[in-house]
Scaffold this motif. Structure first.
Motif, PDB file in Angstrom:
ATOM      1  N   LYS A 109      24.946  36.753  44.938  1.00 12.94           N
ATOM      2  CA  LYS A 109      24.574  35.380  44.360  1.00 12.94           C
ATOM      3  C   LYS A 109      23.400  34.818  44.728  1.00 12.94           C
ATOM      4  O   LYS A 109      22.341  34.194  43.855  1.00 12.94           O
ATOM      5  CB  LYS A 109      25.465  34.291  45.245  1.00 12.94           C
ATOM      6  CG  LYS A 109      27.257  34.758  43.785  1.00 12.94           C
ATOM      7  CD  LYS A 109      27.923  34.126  44.928  1.00 12.94           C
ATOM      8  CE  LYS A 109      27.928  32.628  44.836  1.00 12.94           C
ATOM      9  NZ  LYS A 109      29.390  32.027  45.177  1.00 12.94           N
ATOM     10  N   LYS A 171      39.235  43.753  41.345  1.00 15.23           N
ATOM     11  CA  LYS A 171      38.147  42.845  41.925  1.00 15.23           C
ATOM     12  C   LYS A 171      37.241  42.385  42.414  1.00 15.23           C
ATOM     13  O   LYS A 171      36.431  42.147  42.330  1.00 15.23           O
ATOM     14  CB  LYS A 171      39.752  41.786  42.992  1.00 15.23           C
ATOM     15  CG  LYS A 171      39.346  40.522  43.637  1.00 15.23           C
ATOM     16  CD  LYS A 171      39.716  40.237  45.035  1.00 15.23           C
ATOM     17  CE  LYS A 171      39.803  38.878  45.413  1.00 15.23           C
ATOM     18  NZ  LYS A 171      38.007  38.407  45.498  1.00 15.23           N
ATOM     19  N   LYS A 174      35.260  42.260  39.730  1.00 20.52           N
ATOM     20  CA  LYS A 174      35.317  41.189  38.940  1.00 20.52           C
ATOM     21  C   LYS A 174      34.591  39.952  39.245  1.00 20.52           C
ATOM     22  O   LYS A 174      33.946  39.199  38.506  1.00 20.52           O
ATOM     23  CB  LYS A 174      37.055  40.532  38.882  1.00 20.52           C
ATOM     24  CG  LYS A 174      37.379  40.130  37.996  1.00 20.52           C
ATOM     25  CD  LYS A 174      37.006  39.490  36.274  1.00 20.52           C
ATOM     26  CE  LYS A 174      37.314  38.704  35.896  1.00 20.52           C
ATOM     27  NZ  LYS A 174      36.962  37.606  35.720  1.00 20.52           N
ATOM     28  N   ASP A 175      34.326  40.283  40.842  1.00 16.52           N
ATOM     29  CA  ASP A 175      33.761  39.092  41.708  1.00 16.52           C
ATOM     30  C   ASP A 175      32.278  39.068  40.739  1.00 16.52           C
ATOM     31  O   ASP A 175      31.754  38.505  40.606  1.00 16.52           O
ATOM     32  CB  ASP A 175      33.865  39.348  42.885  1.00 16.52           C
ATOM     33  CG  ASP A 175      35.086  38.693  43.095  1.00 16.52           C
ATOM     34  OD1 ASP A 175      35.811  38.276  42.742  1.00 16.52           O
ATOM     35  OD2 ASP A 175      35.073  38.985  44.515  1.00 16.52           O
ATOM     36  N   TYR A 177      31.077  41.174  38.336  1.00 22.39           N
ATOM     37  CA  TYR A 177      30.679  39.929  36.667  1.00 22.39           C
ATOM     38  C   TYR A 177      31.772  38.846  36.719  1.00 22.39           C
ATOM     39  O   TYR A 177      30.273  38.288  36.429  1.00 22.39           O
ATOM     40  CB  TYR A 177      32.505  40.666  36.443  1.00 22.39           C
ATOM     41  CG  TYR A 177      32.920  40.152  34.299  1.00 22.39           C
ATOM     42  CD1 TYR A 177      32.377  40.870  33.313  1.00 22.39           C
ATOM     43  CD2 TYR A 177      33.614  39.252  34.545  1.00 22.39           C
ATOM     44  CE1 TYR A 177      32.432  40.701  32.106  1.00 22.39           C
ATOM     45  CE2 TYR A 177      34.156  39.096  33.134  1.00 22.39           C
ATOM     46  CZ  TYR A 177      33.506  39.337  31.582  1.00 22.39           C
ATOM     47  OH  TYR A 177      33.730  38.863  30.910  1.00 22.39           O
ATOM     48  N   ASP A 178      31.783  37.817  37.396  1.00 20.44           N
ATOM     49  CA  ASP A 178      32.907  36.081  37.613  1.00 20.44           C
ATOM     50  C   ASP A 178      30.664  35.632  37.904  1.00 20.44           C
ATOM     51  O   ASP A 178      30.264  34.586  37.513  1.00 20.44           O
ATOM     52  CB  ASP A 178      32.854  35.892  37.804  1.00 20.44           C
ATOM     53  CG  ASP A 178      34.852  35.784  37.181  1.00 20.44           C
ATOM     54  OD1 ASP A 178      34.535  36.581  36.319  1.00 20.44           O
ATOM     55  OD2 ASP A 178      36.049  36.216  38.780  1.00 20.44           O
ATOM     56  N   HIS A 179      29.773  37.119  37.804  1.00 20.05           N
ATOM     57  CA  HIS A 179      28.797  36.381  38.449  1.00 20.05           C
ATOM     58  C   HIS A 179      28.191  37.015  37.716  1.00 20.05           C
ATOM     59  O   HIS A 179      26.143  37.087  37.586  1.00 20.05           O
ATOM     60  CB  HIS A 179      27.993  36.448  39.806  1.00 20.05           C
ATOM     61  CG  HIS A 179      28.867  35.811  40.746  1.00 20.05           C
ATOM     62  ND1 HIS A 179      29.216  34.345  40.299  1.00 20.05           N
ATOM     63  CD2 HIS A 179      30.056  36.300  41.827  1.00 20.05           C
ATOM     64  CE1 HIS A 179      29.976  33.773  42.253  1.00 20.05           C
ATOM     65  NE2 HIS A 179      30.170  34.776  42.404  1.00 20.05           N
ATOM     66  N   ARG A 182      27.579  43.091  33.832  1.00 18.68           N
ATOM     67  CA  ARG A 182      28.008  42.813  33.131  1.00 18.68           C
ATOM     68  C   ARG A 182      27.912  45.309  31.942  1.00 18.68           C
ATOM     69  O   ARG A 182      28.695  45.787  31.858  1.00 18.68           O
ATOM     70  CB  ARG A 182      27.659  42.992  31.467  1.00 18.68           C
ATOM     71  CG  ARG A 182      27.849  41.263  31.361  1.00 18.68           C
ATOM     72  CD  ARG A 182      29.262  40.670  30.842  1.00 18.68           C
ATOM     73  NE  ARG A 182      29.500  39.486  30.991  1.00 18.68           N
ATOM     74  CZ  ARG A 182      30.052  38.933  32.099  1.00 18.68           C
ATOM     75  NH1 ARG A 182      29.461  39.139  33.281  1.00 18.68           N
ATOM     76  NH2 ARG A 182      29.734  37.962  31.572  1.00 18.68           N
ATOM     77  N   ASP A 236      39.606  40.020  30.593  1.00 27.12           N
ATOM     78  CA  ASP A 236      39.210  39.690  31.996  1.00 27.12           C
ATOM     79  C   ASP A 236      37.639  40.746  32.145  1.00 27.12           C
ATOM     80  O   ASP A 236      37.649  39.752  32.770  1.00 27.12           O
ATOM     81  CB  ASP A 236      40.324  39.867  33.127  1.00 27.12           C
ATOM     82  CG  ASP A 236      40.745  40.920  33.345  1.00 27.12           C
ATOM     83  OD1 ASP A 236      40.469  42.043  32.587  1.00 27.12           O
ATOM     84  OD2 ASP A 236      40.973  41.094  34.159  1.00 27.12           O
ATOM     85  N   PHE A 237      37.612  41.070  31.547  1.00 28.87           N
ATOM     86  CA  PHE A 237      35.936  42.013  30.803  1.00 28.87           C
ATOM     87  C   PHE A 237      35.414  42.087  29.967  1.00 28.87           C
ATOM     88  O   PHE A 237      34.547  42.937  29.646  1.00 28.87           O
ATOM     89  CB  PHE A 237      36.401  43.455  31.640  1.00 28.87           C
ATOM     90  CG  PHE A 237      36.673  43.013  33.023  1.00 28.87           C
ATOM     91  CD1 PHE A 237      35.502  43.163  35.032  1.00 28.87           C
ATOM     92  CD2 PHE A 237      38.019  43.841  33.850  1.00 28.87           C
ATOM     93  CE1 PHE A 237      36.117  42.914  35.741  1.00 28.87           C
ATOM     94  CE2 PHE A 237      37.741  44.353  35.009  1.00 28.87           C
ATOM     95  CZ  PHE A 237      36.990  43.961  36.051  1.00 28.87           C
TER      96      PHE A 237
END
Length: 315
Positions: A109, A171, A174-175, A177-179, A182, A236-237
């Motif tokens: 981040k 997980k 996914k963290d 990915y959420d930021h 891709r 979710d992806f």
């Protein structure tokens, strides 16, 4: 682990804490590195992430995000968020006193904020989305946390533990990915039973590979590969791409056919072991540089096909 290139994000063992029991920032690590000094990489020179970055046509060296100074060009083309000895099991990073997956995501981040400051919000978002996230989790978790530290304490069978590892890996991804990440190149674990340390402890007179450790490694890889298939197209992806990077069979081929690839030593490390207190004179003849980490030549050897797999899988 995770590192960011203009196209990839992956992890190398580039950051070290002063209290870590597994530091890679002392000689003879870095012996054949460009600067001839230790950088925190567990090897004689460049490590897998560096070799992959070069194979993708990006650059030869992937710098650590936590360096005192990161050039704007490196922010645009890739940095590493790795921490030597880290794992995806919450216990691993605490045990080895290194950065946790959550710490690495936090650094990611921070990297995005710096990148925005260099290229602007819109371009930064595009760079991150088009980056290849090279993720390597599981080796330290299985080889240290589970096998040595607390298998009995948590009363988990190997199959239960490998399933949990895949869940923790998902997980972590996914963290990222959420930021905005891709494209993910997810590495399986290497044949942990054939590491010089494992052979020395469990291999007996003939210094054989440890069958149980390799069985656990293969079980994890099988589940990880299956998990990656299920993540493709999952809600979710959405929009993400995944490719499995087969480290196990690639390195096992080099171990079993070491002479074919120009190596003369596949069982012992070049340095940093009771059987190699004095470093060898030519690391290029060794599949492993130390007790557990492949040499730069070994990484180059297996990277040829794996880089093509990454290009094809994430095209």
């Amino acid at each position: 682990m995770a590192c960011a290139l203009r196209g990839p994000i992956e992890t190398i063992s580039a950051h070290q804490t002063m209290t870590s029991p597994l530091p890679g920032n002392y000689w003879p690590y870095g012996w054949n590195f460009d600067s001839k000094i230790p950088t925190g990489r567990f090897g004689n020179g460049r490590v897998f992430s560096d070799v992959v970055a070069e194979g993708l046509g990006i650059k030869r060296i992937v710098p650590a995000y936590r360096k005192l100074y990161i050039a704007p060009s490196d922010l645009k083309t890739g940095v590493s968020f790795a921490s030597g000895g880290a794992g995806v099991d919450p216990v691993t990073s605490k045990l080895l006193r290194v950065l946790s997956p959550a710490d690495q995501v936090k650094d990611f981040k921070g990297y995005k904020r710096k990148l925005k400051g260099v290229v602007g919000r819109s371009k930064a978002k595009k760079i991150v989305a088009n980056s290849v996230i090279l993720v390597s989790e599981g080796n330290n978790d299985i080889g240290i946390t589970y096998a040595i530290h607390d298998a009995g304490m948590r009363l988990m069978t190997p199959k239960v533990y490998t399933s949990k590892l895949v869940g923790w890996n998902k997980k972590f991804i996914k963290d990222l990915y959420d930021h905005g990440a891709r494209k993910f190149a997810v590495m399986g674990v290497i044949p942990l039973g054939c590491l010089p340390m494992s052979r020395l402890i469990f291999g007996g007179f003939f210094v054989w590979c440890n069958f149980l450790a390799n069985t656990i490694s293969e079980d994890y890889n099988k589940k990880l590969k299956s998990g990656i298939k299920s993540w493709r197209g999952a809600s979710d992806f959405r929009g993400a791409r995944f490719v499995y990077v087969d480290m196990y069979n690639s390195l096992m081929d080099v171990i079993n056919n070491h002479r074919k690839y120009g190596f003369t030593h596949e069982k012992n490390g070049c340095c940093c072991m009771l059987t190699a207190i004095v470093p060898c004179s030519n690391p290029d003849k060794y599949v492993f540089y130390d007790f557990a980490h492949p040499s730069e030549k070994a990484y180059k050897t297996i990277a040829k096909k794996l880089v093509e797999d990454i290009k094809t899988g994430l095209a």
